[in-house]
Design a protein around this motif. Structure first.
Motif, short mmCIF file in Angstrom:
data_model
loop_
_atom_site.label_atom_id
_atom_site.label_comp_id
_atom_site.label_asym_id
_atom_site.label_seq_id
_atom_site.Cartn_x
_atom_site.Cartn_y
_atom_site.Cartn_z
N VAL A 39 -1.17 40.11 -58.77
CA VAL A 39 -0.01 40.05 -59.88
C VAL A 39 0.78 41.76 -60.88
CG1 VAL A 39 -0.44 38.96 -62.64
CG2 VAL A 39 -1.03 37.80 -60.47
N VAL A 40 1.71 41.50 -60.57
CA VAL A 40 2.19 42.99 -60.97
C VAL A 40 2.18 42.86 -62.91
CG1 VAL A 40 2.65 45.03 -61.17
CG2 VAL A 40 2.14 43.80 -59.01
N ALA A 41 1.54 43.48 -63.08
CA ALA A 41 2.32 43.37 -64.83
C ALA A 41 2.87 45.12 -65.30
CB ALA A 41 1.11 44.26 -66.15
N THR A 42 4.09 45.41 -65.51
CA THR A 42 4.92 46.48 -65.46
C THR A 42 5.30 46.15 -67.76
OG1 THR A 42 7.28 44.91 -65.79
CG2 THR A 42 6.04 45.75 -64.21
N ASN A 43 6.18 47.16 -67.69
CA ASN A 43 6.70 47.54 -69.52
C ASN A 43 7.47 46.44 -69.37
OD1 ASN A 43 8.39 48.81 -67.60
ND2 ASN A 43 9.93 49.21 -69.25
N LEU A 44 8.80 45.43 -69.27
CA LEU A 44 8.99 44.85 -68.48
C LEU A 44 8.85 42.53 -68.58
CD1 LEU A 44 12.45 46.31 -67.46
CD2 LEU A 44 11.73 45.72 -69.50
N LEU A 46 6.39 39.99 -65.86
CA LEU A 46 5.21 39.93 -64.79
C LEU A 46 5.46 39.35 -64.06
CD1 LEU A 46 1.84 39.99 -65.68
CD2 LEU A 46 1.81 37.25 -65.38
N TRP A 47 4.85 40.17 -62.46
CA TRP A 47 5.41 39.71 -61.52
C TRP A 47 4.12 38.99 -60.74
CZ3 TRP A 47 10.20 40.95 -59.24
CH2 TRP A 47 11.37 41.86 -59.86
N LEU A 48 4.63 37.79 -60.44
CA LEU A 48 3.69 36.66 -59.63
C LEU A 48 3.62 35.87 -58.62
CD1 LEU A 48 3.35 34.50 -63.08
CD2 LEU A 48 1.96 36.50 -62.59
N PRO A 49 2.39 36.14 -57.86
CA PRO A 49 2.39 35.54 -56.15
C PRO A 49 3.21 34.52 -56.29
CG PRO A 49 0.66 36.82 -56.74
CD PRO A 49 1.70 36.26 -57.63
N GLY A 50 4.19 34.19 -55.67
CA GLY A 50 4.81 33.16 -54.99
C GLY A 50 6.13 32.26 -56.24
N ARG A 51 6.48 32.92 -57.25
CA ARG A 51 8.10 33.29 -57.85
C ARG A 51 8.71 34.25 -57.56
NH1 ARG A 51 9.09 31.87 -63.15
NH2 ARG A 51 10.14 33.50 -64.37
N GLU A 52 9.94 34.31 -57.73
CA GLU A 52 10.66 35.13 -56.87
C GLU A 52 11.32 35.97 -58.72
OE1 GLU A 52 15.04 34.85 -55.37
OE2 GLU A 52 13.14 33.53 -54.29
#
Length: 178
Positions: A39-44, A46-52
């Motif tokens: 799971v990656v949090a950025t300034n813009l 959240l990137w989640l596993p299994g989600r494009e």
């Protein structure tokens, strides 16, 4: 033991395809039971596993941290009215984070920061939450309405009152010219 510890760098293989102006704030690997990934949090967002693709902070209705599990409830766009979107809860996504680091704090801070206005209102036959969110790269606020379960969101009286409440909230949140 040093006072300042370096946080581990996100492995290149786990780095999502970031936008030019996007930067990683925090990340955490998910536990075995959640299918792996990070799971990656950025300034813009959240990137989640299994989600494009990235989920913008304004798209997250609820984020909860249990001490081991991060629970994300995203918005599902179910309708559009003049000046606002009608949204509903998507199923909760759960991520077991064994070494969460700063990720839960960043998620809470970013979701909270995206909210400019939120108010729960009684409506004919139910209730709903009106919210205004800040969206990176968009001037002004993005308005949403989330009807409580059982509220007849297609009823003309409900929609007329919702339109009125959103319009009043927009006026109340618009800065006066100096």
């Amino acid at each position: 033991m040093g006072l300042f510890r370096r946080k581990p760098k996100l492995p290149a293989a786990d780095r999502p395809p970031l936008a030019t102006d996007e930067r990683v704030l925090a990340w955490a690997a998910t536990g075995e039971g959640t299918g792996g990934g990070v799971v990656v949090a950025t300034n813009l967002g959240l990137w989640l596993p299994g989600r494009e693709g990235r989920m913008g902070w304004h798209e997250i209705l609820k984020a909860a941290w249990s001490g081991r599990e991060l629970r994300i409830t995203a918005a599902d766009r179910v309708g559009e009215r003049d000046g606002y979107l009608v949204v509903a809860d998507l199923p909760i996504q759960r991520f077991l984070l064994l070494s969460p680091g700063e990720l839960p704090h960043q998620v809470r801070a970013r979701v909270t920061k995206s909210v400019a206005y939120t108010e729960h209102h009684a409506l004919p036959g139910g209730a709903g939450r009106i919210a205004a969110r800040r969206v990176p790269g968009v001037d002004g606020l993005t308005w949403t309405v989330r009807f409580d379960p059982g509220t007849p969101g297609d009823d003309e009286a409900v929609l007329a009152e919702t339109d009125r409440l959103v319009a009043a909230a927009r006026v109340a949140t618009t800065p006066a010219d100096l």
